[in-house]
Design a protein around this motif. Structure first.
Motif, PDB file in Angstrom:
ATOM      1  N   ASN A 186      61.261  37.048  27.722  1.00 21.68           N
ATOM      2  CA  ASN A 186      61.986  38.022  28.548  1.00 21.68           C
ATOM      3  C   ASN A 186      62.028  39.396  27.871  1.00 21.68           C
ATOM      4  N   ASN A 211      62.043  43.474  27.276  1.00 23.99           N
ATOM      5  CA  ASN A 211      62.472  44.781  27.767  1.00 23.99           C
ATOM      6  C   ASN A 211      61.916  45.851  26.830  1.00 23.99           C
ATOM      7  N   LYS A 266      62.532  44.739  23.020  1.00 26.86           N
ATOM      8  CA  LYS A 266      63.658  43.833  22.830  1.00 26.86           C
ATOM      9  C   LYS A 266      63.377  42.531  23.575  1.00 26.86           C
ATOM     10  N   GLN A 325      65.220  39.334  25.222  1.00 32.80           N
ATOM     11  CA  GLN A 325      66.547  38.898  25.658  1.00 32.80           C
ATOM     12  C   GLN A 325      66.927  37.542  25.097  1.00 32.80           C
ATOM     13  N   LYS A 370      69.532  34.080  28.872  1.00 35.53           N
ATOM     14  CA  LYS A 370      69.134  34.881  30.033  1.00 35.53           C
ATOM     15  C   LYS A 370      70.186  34.799  31.133  1.00 35.53           C
ATOM     16  N   LEU A 379      73.303  36.945  30.243  1.00 32.32           N
ATOM     17  CA  LEU A 379      73.103  38.367  30.494  1.00 32.32           C
ATOM     18  C   LEU A 379      73.124  38.702  31.986  1.00 32.32           C
ATOM     19  N   ASN A 399      74.682  41.635  22.859  1.00 31.13           N
ATOM     20  CA  ASN A 399      73.383  41.817  23.513  1.00 31.13           C
ATOM     21  C   ASN A 399      73.443  42.385  24.915  1.00 31.13           C
ATOM     22  N   VAL A 448      71.170  45.324  25.518  1.00 26.30           N
ATOM     23  CA  VAL A 448      69.855  45.201  24.886  1.00 26.30           C
ATOM     24  C   VAL A 448      68.779  46.030  25.570  1.00 26.30           C
ATOM     25  N   SER A 449      68.782  46.055  26.903  1.00 30.73           N
ATOM     26  CA  SER A 449      67.720  46.774  27.612  1.00 30.73           C
ATOM     27  C   SER A 449      67.869  48.282  27.501  1.00 30.73           C
TER      28      SER A 449
END
Length: 290
Positions: free
Chosen positions: A12, A14, A89, A91, A229, A232, A271, A274-275
């Motif tokens: 995953n 980003n 990054k 995830q 995931k 998030l 986190n 994170v994106s």
């Protein structure tokens, strides 16, 4: 599921572009928990890593560092090095068997990967156009470049280890695919051995030999990666537990903390952004804002 699809599902990715311009001087990259992609369009660039001799690039190239290994870049001629730099990054976190199986860093001429130059051309055109949504488009283009580099690494490197070696094993690839598709189902060793068409003892031995851990440990790792995931995405804890095969939240929390060293709440707090994380900007002669 083919190897590349499996890898992308587990990671995953980003991307976040944080520099576009002429690198004239030294830039250091030491952030833990982040990978990097540096794209050199023109100029001369020196790359310095610990435990590695200095590399000088004088043709369009890509530098790919998946585990955030400390490194320095130096634009060494008068006009500097024309570059785009982005952080990567994951995830599911850097404690991931897929990342462990990939090379820590890769340096590739753009000409070595079919079609890569086309994506890079669009990336630089987007950087220079200054249109609405530029940052978002550039980030997605870097992710596409990341996928193409991964495809090259998976297809060209025959000395696979860990999860990549398992994905190349017909019996284990069936098992790995079944695990990711049935996280809330019966993933006992006996069930997985049947899918591999092996005896229980032979399966356990073969699994450990290829992946370096027991089947049950791998199942837990995949379940926790899937949980990250869902966390998030703000899924309720009861739904997360159901989707990944835990009967109650307390059992899931214990497994999550054992795997990550943090509770699900602590991990989410760390986190959530994170994106949106941006790496420190490199020193430059001219920098287009992104």
């Amino acid at each position: 599921m083919d190897r590349l699809s499996y890898i992308l599902e587990q990671l995953n990715v980003n991307a976040g572009v944080f520099f576009r311009g002429q690198l004239c001087g030294l830039a250091s990259f030491e952030e833990e928990g982040s990978g990097y992609i540096h794209v050199l369009r023109s100029g001369v660039l020196e790359i310095m890593e610990s435990r590695r001799d200095k590399v000088i690039l004088d043709e369009p190239s890509l530098i790919f560092s998946v585990r955030g290994r400390s490194h320095q870049l130096f634009g060494s001629n008068r006009d500097g090095a024309d570059m785009v730099c982005a952080s990567i990054k994951f995830q599911t976190g850097v404690r991931n068997p897929v990342l462990d199986a990939l090379p820590a860093s890769v340096i590739l001429p753009l000409s070595a990967v079919h079609g890569l130059s086309s994506f890079v051309d669009v990336l630089f055109l987007e950087a220079e156009a200054a249109q609405e949504g530029r940052s978002a488009v550039m980030n997605r283009l870097v992710e596409v470049i990341f996928v193409n580099v991964l495809r090259h690494v998976v297809s060209e490197d025959e000395a696979h280890k860990g999860i990549l070696r398992a994905l190349a094993d017909k019996r284990l690839s069936r098992v790995l695919s079944h695990i990711t598709s049935n996280l809330n189902g019966n993933l006992s060793v006996d069930t997985l051995a049947d899918i591999a068409t092996m005896s229980r003892s032979a399966f356990i031995q073969h699994f450990k030999q290829i992946l370096g851990l027991a089947p049950g440990e791998h199942v837990q790792n995949v379940r926790i990666s899937a949980a990250k995931k869902l966390i998030l995405k703000d899924e309720p804890m009861s739904i997360i537990c159901f989707k990944i095969g835990y009967e109650d939240a307390s059992g899931f929390s214990r497994a999550f903390k054992k795997n990550t060293g943090m509770t699900p709440r602590e991990w989410k707090k760390l986190n959530t952004s994170v994106s949106a994380s941006i790496a420190p900007e490199a020193p430059a002669k001219t920098t287009a804002a992104v």
